[in-house]
Design a protein around this motif. Structure first.
Motif, short mmCIF file in Angstrom:
data_model
loop_
_atom_site.label_atom_id
_atom_site.label_comp_id
_atom_site.label_asym_id
_atom_site.label_seq_id
_atom_site.Cartn_x
_atom_site.Cartn_y
_atom_site.Cartn_z
N UNK A 25 -11.34 -3.67 2.37
CA UNK A 25 -11.55 -4.87 3.31
C UNK A 25 -10.64 -4.45 4.55
N UNK A 70 -1.88 -5.24 -1.67
CA UNK A 70 -1.68 -5.51 -0.46
C UNK A 70 -2.28 -4.91 0.73
N UNK A 71 -2.17 -5.59 2.11
CA UNK A 71 -2.89 -5.01 3.20
C UNK A 71 -1.79 -3.70 3.53
N UNK A 122 -7.23 -3.09 3.27
CA UNK A 122 -6.85 -3.46 2.05
C UNK A 122 -7.79 -2.97 0.95
#
Lengths: 116, 116
Positions: free
Chosen positions: A88, A42-43, A37
């Motif tokens: 992330x 968004x992931x 992410x």
């Protein structure tokens, strides 16, 4: 208990380093996932393991190498990363690998990676 | 291909009021699942609510309810009695058994800010 743990929480590495991210769950789930992410996005799915076998690789560069040593543990080995890989990294697990039947994915807290 | 659209980049709501976060989706699969996740600034993705495509009734989980309108391909999240702790990014996501992609496709997210 729907806990997925990830270590480390934060990681700073140079482009020549080798490091690993670890993800663990003790819910008896048989599917595990890695997502990346970027900030304010968004992931995005990277890998899916089902019953300890790699089922999906979303054309991820080979500098990311996943490993599933057993049904509770998922690793992501990092080597020769680029600054644009800073993000992330989220791990998730679900009871089985079946989306429409309501197999909820539970996420860990993530590892914030900075590549210098 | 699956697509999730969240048209509200940011929303404000007063504490104790209700708020609706919009989500529309596009898929050709007959069987799919719709999910909402909350992501506080800490990074962890927290599962809120699930709706299956064949479910006749709208899903509810405490203060969260999902307004599912299948013909319009919408799956809006309703949060009743907003609390300060509800301030976070909210992602709508879907998965399907039929595309071979049994992982989540996320929308771009809505940042909710609850004001006292």
């Amino acid at each position: 208990d729907t806990e997925v743990t990830q270590t480390p929480k934060h990681l700073v590495m140079g482009m020549t380093n080798k490091k690993s991210l670890k993800c663990e769950q003790h819910m008896g789930h048989r599917a595990m996932y890695w997502y990346k992410q970027k900030a304010k996005k968004p992931p995005e799915l990277m890998f899916v393991y089902s019953y300890e076998k790699l089922s999906i690789n979303e054309s991820v560069p080979s500098r990311f190498s996943p490993e599933c040593p057993n049904s509770s543990l998922l690793n992501l080995h990092l080597h020769a990363l680029q600054p644009e890989d800073s993000a992330l990294y989220l791990c998730a697990s679900s009871q089985d690998w079946a989306g429409a039947s309501g197999e909820t994915q539970y996420f860990g807290p993530g590892t914030r990676l900075l590549v210098l | 291909a699956q697509k999730i659209t969240q048209t509200q980049p940011g929303m404000f709501v007063q504490e104790k009021e209700a708020v609706t976060l919009d989500c529309t989706y596009d898929t050709s699969d007959p069987s799919y699942g719709l999910f909402w996740y909350k992501q506080p600034s800490s990074g962890e993705m927290i599962f809120l609510i699930y709706q299956g495509s064949y479910d006749q009734q709208n899903a509810t989980e405490g203060r969260y309810s999902l307004n599912f309108q299948k013909a319009r391909k919408s799956a809006n999240l309703v949060i009743s009695a907003s609390q300060l702790g509800d301030s976070a990014m909210y992602f709508c996501a879907m998965s399907s058994d039929y595309t071979g992609r049994r992982a989540l496709t996320f929308g771009s997210g809505t940042r909710l800010q609850v004001q006292p």
